[in-house]
Design a protein around this motif. Structure first.
Motif, PDB file in Angstrom:
ATOM      1  N   MET A  33     -10.075  28.152 -16.825  1.00 60.90           N
ATOM      2  CA  MET A  33      -9.816  26.341 -18.230  1.00 60.90           C
ATOM      3  C   MET A  33     -10.190  26.553 -19.993  1.00 60.90           C
ATOM      4  N   ALA A  34      -9.195  26.136 -20.483  1.00 57.36           N
ATOM      5  CA  ALA A  34     -10.121  26.680 -21.727  1.00 57.36           C
ATOM      6  C   ALA A  34     -10.994  25.892 -22.240  1.00 57.36           C
ATOM      7  N   ASN A  35     -11.639  26.228 -23.422  1.00 59.23           N
ATOM      8  CA  ASN A  35     -13.020  25.972 -24.812  1.00 59.23           C
ATOM      9  C   ASN A  35     -12.350  25.116 -24.683  1.00 59.23           C
ATOM     10  N   PRO A  36     -13.494  24.168 -24.474  1.00 60.41           N
ATOM     11  CA  PRO A  36     -13.211  22.513 -25.402  1.00 60.41           C
ATOM     12  C   PRO A  36     -13.001  22.799 -27.239  1.00 60.41           C
ATOM     13  N   LEU A  37     -12.565  23.722 -27.616  1.00 59.54           N
ATOM     14  CA  LEU A  37     -12.500  23.851 -29.509  1.00 59.54           C
ATOM     15  C   LEU A  37     -11.607  24.303 -29.739  1.00 59.54           C
ATOM     16  N   TYR A  38     -10.552  24.632 -28.302  1.00 55.78           N
ATOM     17  CA  TYR A  38      -9.434  25.506 -28.047  1.00 55.78           C
ATOM     18  C   TYR A  38      -8.392  24.558 -28.791  1.00 55.78           C
ATOM     19  N   ASN A  39      -7.794  24.811 -30.398  1.00 52.31           N
ATOM     20  CA  ASN A  39      -7.157  24.598 -30.426  1.00 52.31           C
ATOM     21  C   ASN A  39      -7.145  23.578 -31.439  1.00 52.31           C
ATOM     22  N   LYS A  40      -7.888  22.736 -31.720  1.00 52.17           N
ATOM     23  CA  LYS A  40      -8.745  21.678 -32.334  1.00 52.17           C
ATOM     24  C   LYS A  40      -8.924  21.922 -33.665  1.00 52.17           C
ATOM     25  N   HIS A  41      -8.666  21.066 -34.130  1.00 47.28           N
ATOM     26  CA  HIS A  41      -9.756  20.627 -35.565  1.00 47.28           C
ATOM     27  C   HIS A  41     -10.797  20.534 -35.851  1.00 47.28           C
ATOM     28  N   VAL A  42     -11.209  21.332 -36.714  1.00 50.54           N
ATOM     29  CA  VAL A  42     -13.493  21.121 -36.555  1.00 50.54           C
ATOM     30  C   VAL A  42     -12.894  19.742 -38.174  1.00 50.54           C
ATOM     31  N   ILE A  43     -13.550  18.861 -38.884  1.00 54.88           N
ATOM     32  CA  ILE A  43     -13.089  18.274 -39.913  1.00 54.88           C
ATOM     33  C   ILE A  43     -14.652  17.288 -40.600  1.00 54.88           C
ATOM     34  N   SER A  44     -15.128  16.843 -38.289  1.00 57.35           N
ATOM     35  CA  SER A  44     -16.709  16.029 -39.472  1.00 57.35           C
ATOM     36  C   SER A  44     -17.187  16.226 -38.420  1.00 57.35           C
ATOM     37  N   ILE A  45     -18.303  17.455 -38.448  1.00 54.01           N
ATOM     38  CA  ILE A  45     -19.716  17.146 -37.279  1.00 54.01           C
ATOM     39  C   ILE A  45     -19.176  16.269 -36.370  1.00 54.01           C
ATOM     40  N   SER A  46     -19.124  14.334 -36.021  1.00 57.95           N
ATOM     41  CA  SER A  46     -19.006  13.714 -35.292  1.00 57.95           C
ATOM     42  C   SER A  46     -17.887  14.182 -34.331  1.00 57.95           C
ATOM     43  N   ASP A  47     -16.769  15.337 -34.832  1.00 58.65           N
ATOM     44  CA  ASP A  47     -15.871  15.387 -33.530  1.00 58.65           C
ATOM     45  C   ASP A  47     -15.965  16.002 -32.790  1.00 58.65           C
ATOM     46  N   LEU A  48     -17.252  17.185 -32.537  1.00 61.58           N
ATOM     47  CA  LEU A  48     -18.248  17.318 -32.208  1.00 61.58           C
ATOM     48  C   LEU A  48     -19.215  17.334 -30.622  1.00 61.58           C
ATOM     49  N   THR A  49     -18.961  17.416 -29.435  1.00 63.65           N
ATOM     50  CA  THR A  49     -20.461  16.668 -29.097  1.00 63.65           C
ATOM     51  C   THR A  49     -21.594  18.012 -28.818  1.00 63.65           C
ATOM     52  N   ARG A  50     -22.136  17.551 -28.355  1.00 65.48           N
ATOM     53  CA  ARG A  50     -23.390  18.368 -28.160  1.00 65.48           C
ATOM     54  C   ARG A  50     -23.385  19.443 -27.408  1.00 65.48           C
ATOM     55  N   SER A  51     -22.382  19.335 -26.323  1.00 67.43           N
ATOM     56  CA  SER A  51     -22.299  20.463 -25.650  1.00 67.43           C
ATOM     57  C   SER A  51     -21.623  21.600 -26.917  1.00 67.43           C
ATOM     58  N   ASP A  52     -20.296  20.991 -27.416  1.00 64.06           N
ATOM     59  CA  ASP A  52     -19.799  21.812 -28.122  1.00 64.06           C
ATOM     60  C   ASP A  52     -20.100  22.441 -29.485  1.00 64.06           C
ATOM     61  N   MET A  53     -21.174  22.348 -30.034  1.00 60.17           N
ATOM     62  CA  MET A  53     -22.264  22.602 -30.516  1.00 60.17           C
ATOM     63  C   MET A  53     -23.229  23.755 -30.246  1.00 60.17           C
ATOM     64  N   GLU A  54     -23.542  23.193 -28.885  1.00 59.49           N
ATOM     65  CA  GLU A  54     -24.513  24.138 -28.051  1.00 59.49           C
ATOM     66  C   GLU A  54     -23.579  25.694 -27.674  1.00 59.49           C
ATOM     67  N   LEU A  55     -22.335  24.960 -27.515  1.00 57.99           N
ATOM     68  CA  LEU A  55     -21.188  26.915 -27.473  1.00 57.99           C
ATOM     69  C   LEU A  55     -21.549  27.142 -28.576  1.00 57.99           C
ATOM     70  N   VAL A  56     -20.907  26.876 -29.667  1.00 57.97           N
ATOM     71  CA  VAL A  56     -20.641  27.291 -31.283  1.00 57.97           C
ATOM     72  C   VAL A  56     -22.034  28.248 -31.329  1.00 57.97           C
ATOM     73  N   VAL A  57     -23.212  27.410 -30.650  1.00 60.91           N
ATOM     74  CA  VAL A  57     -23.945  28.509 -31.022  1.00 60.91           C
ATOM     75  C   VAL A  57     -24.761  30.114 -30.299  1.00 60.91           C
ATOM     76  N   ALA A  58     -24.354  29.167 -28.708  1.00 57.39           N
ATOM     77  CA  ALA A  58     -24.375  30.431 -28.422  1.00 57.39           C
ATOM     78  C   ALA A  58     -23.011  31.350 -28.559  1.00 57.39           C
ATOM     79  N   THR A  59     -23.079  31.802 -28.174  1.00 56.27           N
ATOM     80  CA  THR A  59     -21.491  31.861 -29.086  1.00 56.27           C
ATOM     81  C   THR A  59     -22.131  33.120 -30.850  1.00 56.27           C
ATOM     82  N   ALA A  60     -22.759  32.107 -31.642  1.00 57.84           N
ATOM     83  CA  ALA A  60     -23.360  32.856 -32.390  1.00 57.84           C
ATOM     84  C   ALA A  60     -24.293  34.277 -32.109  1.00 57.84           C
ATOM     85  N   GLN A  61     -25.071  33.203 -31.251  1.00 59.95           N
ATOM     86  CA  GLN A  61     -26.228  34.114 -30.774  1.00 59.95           C
ATOM     87  C   GLN A  61     -25.324  35.253 -30.239  1.00 59.95           C
ATOM     88  N   ARG A  62     -24.181  34.910 -29.492  1.00 54.60           N
ATOM     89  CA  ARG A  62     -23.706  36.707 -29.247  1.00 54.60           C
ATOM     90  C   ARG A  62     -23.350  37.947 -29.870  1.00 54.60           C
TER      91      ARG A  62
END
Ligand code: CP
Length: 306
Positions: free
Chosen positions: A1-30
């Motif tokens: 399954m594609a990650n939830p941000l795949y091919n998405k616009h990122v315009i406002s922080i309110s476009d992202l869910t809590r788990s999207d933000m956690e995914l970005v933080v975890a990926t940045a950490q890695r």
């Protein structure tokens, strides 16, 4: 399954869910711990800056190149056909046909949203007027997590220009998903906008308004400083305001040892240089973290799986 941000616009922080933000933080950490030079191989990112930037543009461009991608773009909209009267819609339509994603900064609120409606590839907002700066928020969240080991339940003060400061708007909205408690410290004329306070009230987020940093210092986990803009006041009023919102060594008295100071930068004179040497200062590491957070976001937007 594609990650939830795949091919998405990122315009406002309110476009992202809590788990999207956690995914970005975890990926940045890695990506910070284990650099990857292939995640953007064969990808071309357009970096379109219609407004001045140091950190956002250069950290995006560094992020693309360090992940093995290529970059095209401009740092000054005055050198593009916008100068001849081309609409943003037409420009982005064309730029999207040359690239796999468009990163853009624009002085007008709503410009990134408009661009996303005319782009055939994902648009990432690098700041639109006084509205939103979602990628700054992602690097702020990464820095907060890095220093506090969590995002939930923190005491966070926002200081300075809370009215026009797009970074504080985006970050307050994001941290409201993590049940943080907010302290707003600003001149009355630059208070947090009503719509945002109402949004926090509706979500049941605790916040209070204060006149000085000293009165809340011992409670804070994060002190988020911003610049009070000179141009919004007359000379005498500005001097009075600015003096009240300058962070000096003495202001830090009583702070928890773990308390960290963040600032989206550029700093003018709202943080005394002597503060840089204290263990509380984290704004330069925060700016460096922009590369990892933006690497994470680009990798997720441009790859089904990361
Ligand atoms: N924090 C930030 O957006 O900095 P720049 O304006 O230098 O990009």
């Amino acid at each position: 399954m594609a990650n939830p941000l795949y091919n998405k616009h990122v315009i406002s922080i309110s476009d992202l869910t809590r788990s999207d933000m956690e995914l970005v933080v975890a990926t940045a950490q890695r990506l910070k711990a284990e650099p990857d030079t292939r995640l953007l191989k064969d990808k071309l990112v357009a970096s379109c800056f219609f407004e001045a930037s140091t950190r956002t543009r250069l950290s995006f461009e560094t992020a693309v190149q360090r992940l093995g991608g290529n970059i095209i773009g401009f740092a000054d909209g005055g050198n593009t056909s916008a100068k001849k009267g081309e609409t943003l819609a037409d420009s982005i339509n064309i730029i999207g046909s040359y690239s796999d994603a468009v990163v853009m900064r624009h002085p007008k609120e709503g410009a990134a949203r408009l661009a996303s409606e005319f782009s055939r590839v994902p648009v990432i907002n690098g700041g639109d007027g006084s509205n939103q700066h979602p990628t700054q928020t992602l690097l702020d969240l990464f820095s907060i997590h890095e220093t506090q080991g969590k995002l939930d339940g923190l005491n966070v003060a926002f200081v300075g220009d809370l009215k026009y400061g797009r970074t504080v708007h985006s970050l307050a909205q994001a941290l409201s998903l993590f049940n943080c408690r907010f302290f707003f410290i600003s001149p009355e004329a630059l208070a947090m906008p009503d719509y945002l306070c109402e949004e926090l009230e509706e979500k049941g987020i605790q916040f209070s308004v204060h006149e000085t940093m000293e009165e809340v210092m011992p409670e804070l986990d994060i002190l988020y400083m911003t610049r009070v803009q000179k141009e919004r006041f007359d000379e005498t009023e500005y001097k009075h305001m600015a003096a009240k919102f300058v962070l000096e060594l003495a202001t830090l008295e009583g702070a928890k040892p773990s308390m960290k100071i963040l600032h989206p930068l550029p700093r003018v004179d709202e943080i005394e240089v002597a503060v840089d040497k204290t263990p509380h200062a984290y704004y330069f590491q925060q700016a460096e973290n922009g590369v990892y957070a933006r690497q994470a976001l680009l990798a997720l937007v441009l790859n089904e799986t990361v």
